[in-house]
Design a protein around this motif. Structure first.
Motif, PDB file in Angstrom:
ATOM      1  N   PRO A   1       0.831  -1.213   0.000  1.00 18.82           N
ATOM      2  CA  PRO A   1       0.000   0.000   0.000  1.00 18.82           C
ATOM      3  C   PRO A   1       0.859   1.254   0.000  1.00 18.82           C
ATOM      4  O   PRO A   1       1.959   1.269   0.534  1.00 18.82           O
ATOM      5  N   ALA A   2       0.329   2.288  -0.626  1.00 17.11           N
ATOM      6  CA  ALA A   2       0.997   3.588  -0.539  1.00 17.11           C
ATOM      7  C   ALA A   2       0.851   4.106   0.879  1.00 17.11           C
ATOM      8  O   ALA A   2       1.813   4.557   1.486  1.00 17.11           O
ATOM      9  N   THR A   3      -0.343   4.036   1.417  1.00 12.45           N
ATOM     10  CA  THR A   3      -0.558   4.460   2.800  1.00 12.45           C
ATOM     11  C   THR A   3      -1.335   3.391   3.558  1.00 12.45           C
ATOM     12  O   THR A   3      -0.803   2.737   4.448  1.00 12.45           O
ATOM     13  N   VAL A   4      -2.583   3.205   3.157  1.00 12.56           N
ATOM     14  CA  VAL A   4      -3.400   2.234   3.893  1.00 12.56           C
ATOM     15  C   VAL A   4      -4.074   1.252   2.932  1.00 12.56           C
ATOM     16  O   VAL A   4      -4.130   1.477   1.731  1.00 12.56           O
TER      17      VAL A   4
ATOM     18  N   MET B   1      11.457  -4.498   3.429  1.00 13.95           N
ATOM     19  CA  MET B   1      11.818  -3.155   2.981  1.00 13.95           C
ATOM     20  C   MET B   1      10.570  -2.324   2.710  1.00 13.95           C
ATOM     21  O   MET B   1      10.484  -1.162   3.113  1.00 13.95           O
ATOM     22  N   ALA B   2       9.615  -2.964   2.072  1.00 15.79           N
ATOM     23  CA  ALA B   2       8.397  -2.254   1.705  1.00 15.79           C
ATOM     24  C   ALA B   2       7.680  -1.741   2.945  1.00 15.79           C
ATOM     25  O   ALA B   2       7.177  -0.610   2.966  1.00 15.79           O
ATOM     26  N   LEU B   3       7.672  -2.578   4.000  1.00 16.24           N
ATOM     27  CA  LEU B   3       6.965  -2.185   5.220  1.00 16.24           C
ATOM     28  C   LEU B   3       7.586  -0.933   5.823  1.00 16.24           C
ATOM     29  O   LEU B   3       6.882  -0.018   6.247  1.00 16.24           O
ATOM     30  N   LEU B   4       8.906  -0.918   5.792  1.00 18.30           N
ATOM     31  CA  LEU B   4       9.593   0.261   6.322  1.00 18.30           C
ATOM     32  C   LEU B   4       9.208   1.506   5.545  1.00 18.30           C
ATOM     33  O   LEU B   4       8.929   2.560   6.124  1.00 18.30           O
ATOM     34  N   ALA B   5       9.181   1.329   4.199  1.00 21.48           N
ATOM     35  CA  ALA B   5       8.848   2.458   3.340  1.00 21.48           C
ATOM     36  C   ALA B   5       7.441   2.967   3.640  1.00 21.48           C
ATOM     37  O   ALA B   5       7.205   4.172   3.739  1.00 21.48           O
ATOM     38  N   VAL B   6       6.502   2.032   3.808  1.00 23.42           N
ATOM     39  CA  VAL B   6       5.121   2.453   4.074  1.00 23.42           C
ATOM     40  C   VAL B   6       5.056   3.206   5.392  1.00 23.42           C
ATOM     41  O   VAL B   6       4.397   4.245   5.506  1.00 23.42           O
ATOM     42  N   LYS B   7       5.775   2.678   6.361  1.00 20.90           N
ATOM     43  CA  LYS B   7       5.759   3.344   7.664  1.00 20.90           C
ATOM     44  C   LYS B   7       6.270   4.770   7.551  1.00 20.90           C
ATOM     45  O   LYS B   7       5.750   5.683   8.170  1.00 20.90           O
ATOM     46  N   GLN B   8       7.328   4.901   6.731  1.00 19.74           N
ATOM     47  CA  GLN B   8       7.879   6.242   6.553  1.00 19.74           C
ATOM     48  C   GLN B   8       6.882   7.152   5.869  1.00 19.74           C
ATOM     49  O   GLN B   8       6.731   8.308   6.230  1.00 19.74           O
ATOM     50  N   ARG B   9       6.210   6.596   4.857  1.00 17.62           N
ATOM     51  CA  ARG B   9       5.220   7.399   4.142  1.00 17.62           C
ATOM     52  C   ARG B   9       4.108   7.824   5.087  1.00 17.62           C
ATOM     53  O   ARG B   9       3.630   8.942   5.038  1.00 17.62           O
TER      54      ARG B   9
END
Lengths: 701, 390
Positions: free
Chosen positions: A134-137, A270-278
């Motif tokens: 997801p981009a955000t949620v 990696m993706a999870l980290l990115a989403v969290k950052q977003r």
């Protein structure tokens, strides 16, 4: 896919999403809404609006993604010759965008639908699922729809497994979970599937609420356990069930076990980290209960717990057991009670302070600063009693010098004392249990082990009558004081200084919270002042004797004067009617000291004494009604006496004439010819170092 | 070193700061009492000689007999929070499941299921010193004989054995057995076979009591149940499990209660003072010499009637024992021993006292022999336990 199927499919989707109308559920509707300027809209979804040169590239990517999504939505075109190529191209597009920026919730909705409907082959489904980032949620409805596909059994086992792993990994990004929780029974039934079981267990672990724990489910889980044996994932779920319903189930987890679930997040780390950052914003931390190991330890030494302080746990049998005879007030309390595990912030505490579910073992508050606040302000007798009983018993049990030759657990005891001291500092208040412990254990203390902790505990003794505390505490402390090294003496003086400060703070707070007109207050205030002044006199006696024992050590004198720096400012700093001067043994040692800083400190203290005394005098003149706290003229005389000695010595070069008198004949005998000048500011030996450095500077220039 | 004399205080008023506390809550009363305890050995100058048979009428003699002649390990226990006598059944169910779960680490069990371990709570009615004392209660852990429906073959074998029997419960069992499914059998056997049918072996016993615990009762509110004395018989590991459950459930705290030499000599004197109709054991003391390379124990046995005669010659105030009398009694024993063996027993450590009334070891082990003085012995132990938790 045949047209009939398609229709059915849409119907099914509609049926499922009837509950909520917040999101578009079919792709056609979504496309209409997107309209011609779809790229702009999508970039809005992405929240991280690309700037400058990248904008164009991103627009292109979005267009490509759009086409890809449409392609997948239509399904594979049978006649097309280069079908594989197109498929590959679109898949690549989706993957690239997903890993780079994430997908909007609508795109996930569509793609998830496709992956689980089995329109494409297994390999394609896997690839799509893997890039559902997801981009955000993620919309709750997409998940519900996806789960509905699981029911019709269109996808292979491996896809299902992957889907559950994805669900566990992305659980925190699902916008709401109420609808998903309604599917609890469905997930629960999936436990039957051996391949799915570990992941479903994990999902249920995240999903379970108190109301989901039902006797029949407990039984089902136990049957599963009987079938499959001790599986870590099952153990974790069972222990969660036990947490919610201790009256239904009992389980004790092995001590060493740490990992209970297979890691589902590996694929998307990696993706999870990115989403969290977003997402950045303070996403509410999901409630994940700690799986503490069992607290029983059948060891000779200690079977109370793994650590000394019990684990925070609000579940209590007592409440469950009393169900039969529950009164109305209990009922009301129950409905609104606030579970401790959710207590995370101070505002929460304030909102729920009336309906807080208390921990089953009160000792656990020691590790929780919020609950310490609660303990501090609550006037509930049972709560305090439970805590004090626990603390006294634990201190007594753990205290190492009670047991001969049992120093192996010294570290643990030291840590425990540190925790208590931290709590006391945090609350700015001493615990009565610690006081009682000191009274009992001080006579047995060797003065060495846990010294700093022990002396800190002394400094937190709650305010009480000095004459009562003296035989219990200070007499024993004095014995150690006189027979120990200078460092011990200094640390005792340090802790007594802190004790005085704590008492003064407490008194000044307490007095000013009560109305002054109250007549009995004045007498009791006098009593407390009496107690404080006795403490100061006692320290004065200790210091005088210590100075003699340590042959006027400068180091010791520093600590003594530190104490008097507190004493001299009581009237002004704490607004308490008390001025106590130091004993002559201290004053003259400091005055005739060879150390500059000592003399400096002494002058400062005299200065502060003068400020305090003049302020007191002024107040006396202003309000004549409060005659009770007038200082006796003796205090003023004493001060003046010291001051004249000081001035005679340092300023007028007439030492030992006024103030302290020494017969000139004796002074003659010392053989110092210029004794009159030798102690003034110019010749005082403690300033010698300044003189030397001045000379050195002069010579250099 | 010069003596410390209290200087004249500057402020003129002189009232005690305790007046400062608004209202004396039980907690503050307790703290005051702690402050006033100047010494850490409980030394009331005099105690009553245990009176014979204060046991009230309604005590089950069978239960009392059960408590006698067993070695108990002593613990002190802080007041139990929200303990209710009406929930004993529920507690036994929960504790049962807890024990089973602890025994088979990692395996969850259902509360209320039938296990091969069974826990029974029961009150010991009338076991109290005054009316205010809370009721004592007993916890027993039984291990039941292996369940019969464990495997099909055993079941069949049982069926063969039981065919001749006319007991309706075994018939029910047969019917259940033929269905073959384990859990069916279990349900049937639970509902129709009374649990007494399965022979239980007592694995662990523990009981909680409070005899003349007034000083403690005064300081706590009604949410608490004060049973400061806990006595356990059985493996330490079992005590640990059960104790942990109690600690978690009622927020109380168990700590081992040891008896120091000072209290042992009090026990020796008080128990010697008791009138016993027929002596069942000799009065025996055990001293240990701690510092010798090999630890040396000195046992000193006296005929109980001689001990009683010695006591009677010392004893002055009827019905009471005073500190001087205790000291004198022990000194007489010491000097007698010294005359014969030239050993100063006062330099060694008293570790065990056994009389016809009871025997006590310094590690906190006690065995009560005399039915008549049960309450008297427990009253003194309660006093020690209360002192430890105060």
């Amino acid at each position: 896919m045949s047209p009939q199927k398609r229709v059915k499919n849409v119907k099914a989707q509609n049926r499922i999403s009837q509950g909520s109308n917040s999101f578009q559920t079919t792709l056609s509707a979504w496309k209409v809404k997107q309209g011609p300027s779809n790229s702009k809209n999508i970039s809005k979804h992405g929240q991280n609006n690309p700037v400058g040169d990248y904008e164009h590239a991103d627009d292109q990517a979005e267009d490509a993604l759009q086409m890809a999504v449409e392609y997948f939505e239509k399904g594979p075109v049978k006649t097309s010759q280069n079908k594989d190529k197109t498929l590959e191209k679109h898949l690549k597009t989706v993957e690239n965008v997903a890993w780079k920026n994430g997908l909007a919730s609508e795109e996930i909705d569509v793609l998830l639908n496709i992956a689980l409907s089995g329109k494409f082959g297994n390999a394609v489904n896997t690839r799509i699922l893997k890039c559902m980032i997801p981009a955000t949620v993620i919309s709750q409805d997409s998940v519900v729809k996806a789960v509905s596909w699981l029911c019709v059994d269109k996808c292979s086992g491996s896809t299902k497994v992957l889907f559950y792993r994805w669900l566990v990994a992305m659980f925190d990004f699902i916008d709401r979970k109420e609808q998903i929780n309604l599917l609890y029974s469905f997930f629960f039934a999936s436990l039957q599937d051996d391949a799915l079981c570990p992941y479903v267990c994990h999902l249920l672990y995240l999903l379970t609420k108190k109301e989901n724990v039902k006797p029949f489910r407990v039984r089902k889980l136990l049957d599963l356990q009987a079938k499959m044996g001790m599986q870590p994932h099952l153990q974790a779920l069972l222990s969660l069930y036990k947490f919610f319903a201790p009256a239904l189930i009992s389980v004790s987890l092995p001590v060493r076990k740490k990992i209970y679930f297979k890691n589902s997040e590996n694929l998307w780390k990696m993706a999870l980290l990115a989403v969290k950052q977003r997402n950045q914003g303070p996403s509410p931390e999901p409630l994940k209960l700690m799986l503490g190991p069992a607290n029983v330890r059948p060891l000779k030494r200690k079977w109370n717990s793994l650590s000394i302080i019990p684990v925070l746990n609000s579940s209590s049998y007592t409440k469950e057991c009393g169900k039969k005879e529950m009164s109305l007030s209990d009922c009301l309390n129950r409905s609104g009670s606030f579970p401790l595990e959710q207590l995370k912030s101070f505002p929460q505490l304030l909102q729920n302070i009336h309906c807080l579910e208390l921990p089953s073992q009160m000792g656990s508050v020691l590790n929780n600063s919020l609950l310490l606040h609660y303990i501090n302000c609550v006037r509930d007798e049972p709560v305090l009693l439970r805590f004090y009983y626990w603390l006294s018993q634990t201190l007594q049990e753990e205290c190492i010098w009670y047991k001969v030759n049992n120093y192996e657990h010294g570290k643990e005891f030291t840590n425990f004392l540190d925790t208590i001291i931290r709590a006391e500092c945090f609350l700015q208040e001493g615990f009565y249990s610690c006081e009682a412990f000191l009274y009992k254990s001080l006579p047995l203390w060797d003065g060495l082990c846990c010294r700093s902790q022990f002396l800190q505990l002394v400094s937190w003794i709650p305010f009480s009558s000095f004459s009562e505390v003296k035989p219990l505490l200070f007499d024993h402390l004095a014995q150690l004081f006189f027979t120990s090294t200078i460092y011990f003496k200094c640390s005792v003086l340090q802790s007594l200084k802190e004790l005085l400060q704590n008492w003064l703070l407490w008194l000044s707070m307490d007095i000013h919270m009560k109305p002054v007109t109250n007549s009995p207050l004045e007498t009791t205030l006098g009593g407390s002042m009496n107690s404080v002044s006795k403490l100061i006199h006692y320290v004065g006696w200790l210091s005088t004797t210590a100075m003699r024992l340590e042959s006027n050590s400068t180091f010791l004198l520093h600590f003594i004067l530190d104490f008097y720096e507190k004493v001299c400012d009581i009237y002004i700093n704490y607004n308490l009617p008390l001025v106590v001067l130091f004993p002559p043994g201290i004053f003259y040692s400091a005055l005739l000291s060879l150390d500059t800083s000592i003399l400096n400190q002494l002058c400062f203290i005299m200065h502060r004494y003068r400020k305090n005394l003049t302020a007191a005098k002024k107040n006396e003149l202003v309000q004549k009604t409060k005659s009770e706290f007038n200082f006796s003229s003796k205090t003023y005389q004493e001060f003046n006496h010291y001051l004249t000695s000081m001035v005679g010595c340092l300023w007028t070069s007439k030492p030992f004439g006024k103030g302290i008198y020494i017969d000139p004949e004796i002074l003659e005998k010392t053989g110092v010819t210029e004794y009159k000048n030798s102690l003034n500011v110019i010749h005082h030996p403690s300033f010698l170092s300044y003189a030397v450095s001045f000379l050195l500077q002069g010579m250099q220039s | 070193m010069d003596s410390y004399d209290v200087p004249e205080s500057t402020p003129s008023a002189s009232s005690r700061p305790e007046d400062y506390f608004v209202g004396a809550t039980p907690l503050q009363k307790r703290l005051e009492s702690i402050r006033k305890q100047t010494s850490f050995i409980p030394t009331p100058p005099r105690r009553k000689v245990p009176q014979c048979s204060q046991l009230q009428e309604d005590v089950d003699p069978q239960k009392v007999a059960f408590l006698l002649h067993k070695q108990w390990t002593l613990y002190s226990l802080t007041p139990l929070y929200k303990f209710s006598y009406s929930n004993l059944k529920e507690y036994s169910r929960l504790l049962n499941a807890f024990i089973v779960a602890e025994k088979q680490k990692g395996l969850a069990v259902e509360v209320g299921e039938d296990f091969n371990i069974k826990v029974i709570f029961s009150t010991l009615l009338g076991m109290k010193g005054t009316q205010r004392d809370p009721e004592a209660f007993l916890v027993q852990g039984l291990i039941l004989s292996p369940r019969l429906e464990c495997s099909g073959t055993i079941l069949a074998y049982c069926n063969l054995c039981l065919l001749g029997s006319s007991d309706p419960s075994t018939l029910a069992f047969q019917v259940a057995g033929t269905t073959g499914a384990c859990h069916h059998t279990r349900i049937l056997s639970k509902s129709q076979l009374p649990s007494e049918n399965r022979e239980g072996k007592v694995l662990w016993t523990g009981w909680f009591c409070c005899i003349f615990g007034d000083s403690l009762l005064e300081t706590v509110s009604e949410d608490f149940t004060c049973l400061p004395l806990f006595l356990a018989n059985g493996a330490e590991s079992n005590t640990a499990i059960i104790g942990t459950w109690f600690q978690k459930t009622f927020d109380c705290y168990f700590s081992p209660l040891t008896i120091n030499a000072f209290n042992l000599s009090w026990m020796a004197a008080m128990w010697t003072a008791c009138k016993v109709d027929h002596y069942v054991a000799t009065t025996e003391f055990l001293w240990s010499v701690p510092c010798s390379p090999q630890s040396l124990d000195i046992s000193y046995a006296i005929h109980p009637e001689d001990a009683k005669a010695l006591w009677d010659s010392i004893h002055k105030t009827p019905g009471e024992v005073t500190q001087e009398e205790v000291d004198l009694f022990m000194d007489c024993l010491y000097s007698h021993f010294h005359r014969h063996f030239k050993i100063h027993l006062s330099a060694t450590r008293l570790v065990r006292v056994s009389t016809s009334v009871a025997s006590a070891h310094t590690d906190g082990k006690i065995k009560i022999l005399c039915h008549k003085y049960l309450i008297g012995v427990l009253a003194y132990l309660t006093e020690l336990a209360v002192f430890q938790i105060e």
